[in-house]
Scaffold this motif. Structure first.
Motif, short mmCIF file in Angstrom:
data_model
loop_
_atom_site.label_atom_id
_atom_site.label_comp_id
_atom_site.label_asym_id
_atom_site.label_seq_id
_atom_site.Cartn_x
_atom_site.Cartn_y
_atom_site.Cartn_z
N GLU A 1 0.82 -1.39 -0.06
CA GLU A 1 -0.10 -0.33 0.31
C GLU A 1 0.79 1.21 0.25
O GLU A 1 2.04 1.29 0.64
N SER B 1 -3.06 0.59 -3.46
CA SER B 1 -2.56 -0.48 -2.94
C SER B 1 -3.11 -1.69 -3.78
O SER B 1 -4.37 -1.92 -4.92
N ARG B 2 -2.35 -2.91 -3.67
CA ARG B 2 -2.70 -4.31 -4.29
C ARG B 2 -2.38 -5.36 -3.84
O ARG B 2 -1.04 -5.19 -2.70
N THR C 1 -5.76 -8.07 -6.32
CA THR C 1 -6.12 -7.15 -6.10
C THR C 1 -5.90 -5.77 -5.57
O THR C 1 -5.03 -6.07 -5.62
N ARG D 1 -6.21 -1.54 -5.70
CA ARG D 1 -7.22 -0.74 -5.18
C ARG D 1 -7.20 0.99 -5.42
O ARG D 1 -5.79 1.40 -5.27
N ASN E 1 -7.89 4.65 -4.48
CA ASN E 1 -8.91 5.30 -3.09
C ASN E 1 -9.36 4.14 -2.02
O ASN E 1 -10.81 4.81 -2.15
N ALA E 2 -9.17 2.78 -2.18
CA ALA E 2 -10.25 1.86 -1.43
C ALA E 2 -11.06 1.94 -2.72
O ALA E 2 -11.92 0.47 -2.56
N LYS E 3 -11.16 2.25 -3.62
CA LYS E 3 -12.22 1.52 -4.88
C LYS E 3 -10.94 0.45 -5.36
O LYS E 3 -10.18 0.69 -5.98
N ALA E 4 -11.87 -0.95 -5.83
CA ALA E 4 -10.77 -1.79 -6.36
C ALA E 4 -11.18 -1.14 -8.07
O ALA E 4 -13.08 -0.74 -9.08
N VAL E 5 -10.02 -1.61 -8.53
CA VAL E 5 -9.90 -1.09 -9.80
C VAL E 5 -8.73 -2.41 -10.96
O VAL E 5 -8.52 -3.56 -9.82
N THR F 1 -6.25 -4.05 -12.50
CA THR F 1 -4.66 -3.90 -12.89
C THR F 1 -4.11 -3.08 -13.31
O THR F 1 -2.66 -2.25 -13.37
#
Length: 559
Positions: free
Chosen positions: A65, A95-96, A105, A107, A109-113, A115
């Motif tokens: 992160e 983060s990853r 996984t 993210r 700003n805490a939103k999943a996106v 890679t």
């Protein structure tokens, strides 16, 4: 800039939290301590492909992160183009997480996106330059955009792209209109035939449904007359017709009303039924009469309807599933024929517009080429000046600009070229020498374009490999100077480089509870002197080594 990073279960790292200052940070430590793991962890965050073996033994996942702060306006604008926005404090969190099963996984700003989005962001957030890394700067396709960013020719570039888009649109329209004369004639004849074939039948919307209903009626006309007459007889014409029986029943109810109460309701209902019987009987009489008194032979009429339906069927096979589809096709064919007949006029108009726009495009391309050529000369001079500073006096740099057919990015084929020795020809940057020489060449280029490149954080992995002490010091000075425009981090084995850093981190590994763990420690001044002295002296740290280390660190203030 990269303000902080959190790493869990990556190789020898169990759990690690680091905060970074702006400016120049150096990482040192014994060989094998885990310096490359820090770089690998940042690579994970940038969306790099990750082997499951990178997850710490015995753990189910690896997690990285990071927090980015003080983002430049250019970076924020690039983020917004990708649909990414910092929070209300201007902070961006990435983060990853990688699981032992291979699931990734990501993210923001805490939103999943996806890679892939992390990889796009990394192009302007972090640039990792490793000793053997085939990084972006080596790729020829990146050189044009780098040169344009250095040149600051946005206005010329946007003007060119606008003219090019208009030129392509006109050219495509002209190409579609100007075809082979024989082909145009064949197309026109085909369209005329189709229009005439459809027009000859004089179709009307809804006609097929009307004809089908009439066909059904004529096919059963005898049965219609027979059943209508029979029903008429039963209701009205026979000796015991329903109408006569209803009249008799109504007469009886009228008599009953004189003798008993409660008959009025029944009389009223029977009168309504009697009226319905008379109406139905009269309608059936008309139907029977129409069926029996046709003006023409029903068989002949039926033959005509069937032929008409068959003609419609043949058109449907060619032009559509319904009469409405066929009529729409005819309308479209008429328009196509009209356009074709007028194409010569439009083609003449387009040809004049195309010639005018082509001349405008050539002028816009030339202006862009001139700006790039001028910028290329300035870039060459600045980079060669950096070569001299890094003690590569014989190395020369050039921006090769060759003409090509106009494309969306101009009419220039651009590639960075390098000549490493006198008498040798220039060769593409991607094919230049490896090792320390390549590191210095890349550093020189990076230091020049740093102001324009817009990358928040630049990381150099062992940029000092194969380089002597004097040159290492010059590289360190250049890294320090580059850090004024973007955050710079460097993994190094050189005391001359590490002593110039604004922040110095020591990477070490220890055994704990039967396992090996990598840790990173931010050094105080005294600790920096000890670590720099260790790099200078090796095993035994002498007072003279410590004095030399202190002198190197203090000397950094001069730059």
């Amino acid at each position: 800039m990269l303000a902080s990073i959190h790493i869990e279960n990556v190789a020898l790292i169990k759990r690690l939290d680091l905060s970074f200052p702006a400016g120049f940070s150096a990482f040192t430590g014994e060989t094998g301590a885990g310096k490359s793991i820090i770089i690998d962890s940042i690579g994970i965050l940038c969306g790099a492909r990750v082997s499951k073996e990178l997850i710490r033994a015995g753990e189910d996942y690896a997690l990285v992160e990071a927090m980015f702060t003080e983002l430049t306006d250019q970076t924020v604008a690039r983020l917004e183009e990708l649909g990414v926005f910092p929070d209300e404090d201007g902070i961006l969190y990435l983060s990853r997480k990688i699981t032992a099963e291979g699931k990734s996984t990501a993210r923001i700003n805490a939103k999943a996106v996806p890679t892939s989005l992390l990889r796009e962001l990394s192009a302007f957030l972090i640039n990792i330059h490793g000793q053997h890394d085939n990084q972006e700067l080596l790729k020829k396709e990146r050189h044009l955009s780098i040169l344009d960013a250095y040149a600051g020719d946005e206005a010329l570039f946007h003007h060119y792209t606008d003219v090019y888009a208009r030129y392509r649109s006109l050219k495509n329209e002209y190409k579609n209109l100007v075809t082979d004369d024989a082909e145009k004639q064949r197309t026109a004849e085909m369209l005329r035939f189709q229009i005439e074939e459809i027009g000859a039948l004089k179709l009307k919307p809804g006609e097929e449904e009307t004809l089908s209903a009439e066909k059904k009626r004529l096919s059963n006309i005898e049965k219609i007359a027979e059943n209508a007459l029979t029903a008429y007889g039963v209701l009205f014409a026979n000796n015991l017709s329903a109408a006569e029986n209803a009249d008799k029943a109504l007469s009886c109810l009228t008599n009953l009303a004189k003798m008993t109460d409660g008959m009025d309701e029944y009389i009223e209902r029977l009168e309504k039924a009697r009226s319905e019987i008379y109406d139905i009987a009269e309608s059936l009489h008309d139907i029977a009469g129409d069926a029996g008194d046709a003006e023409e032979n029903p068989s002949a009429r039926l033959d005509k309807i069937e032929q008409r339906l068959y003609d419609i069927y043949k058109l449907k096979r060619k032009y559509g599933h319904t009469v409405e589809d066929i009529l729409a096709y005819r309308e479209s064919a008429e328009k196509r024929l009209s356009d074709l007949e007028l194409s010569d006029v439009r083609a003449s108009e387009l040809e004049k517009e195309l010639q005018k726009t082509e001349a405008e495009l050539k002028m816009a391309a030339k202006e862009l080429t001139d700006a790039r050529t001028s910028a290329g000369e300035r870039l060459k001079a600045e980079i060669e000046k950096e070569f001299e500073f890094l003690e590569m006096n014989k190395v020369r740099f050039a921006v090769q600009i060759l003409p090509k057919e106009p494309e969306t990015n101009g009419a220039d084929d651009i590639e960075f070229m390098v000549r490493t020795n006198v008498g040798l020809p220039f060769s593409p940057l991607a094919k230049t020498a490896s090792g320390g020489e390549l590191s210095r060449i890349m550093l020189a280029i990076k230091s020049v374009i740093a102001k324009k490149d817009g990358v928040e954080t630049v990381i150099y992995d062992e940029v000092d490999v194969g380089i002597s002490g004097k040159t290492s010091r010059r590289i360190g000075i250049k890294l320090l100077q580059s850090s004024r425009f973007s955050q710079v981090m460097c993994v190094t084995h050189s005391a001359q480089i590490a002593s110039l850093a604004d922040a110095h981190f020591l990477v070490s590994k220890t055994e704990k509870d039967g396992s090996t763990v990598t840790s990173v420690h931010s050094l105080s001044r005294e600790e920096r002197i000890d670590e720099t002295a260790r790099i200078i002296a090796g095993i035994d740290i002498t007072s003279s080594a410590r004095a030399a280390a202190a002198e190197l660190i203090d000397d950094a203030q001069n730059y």
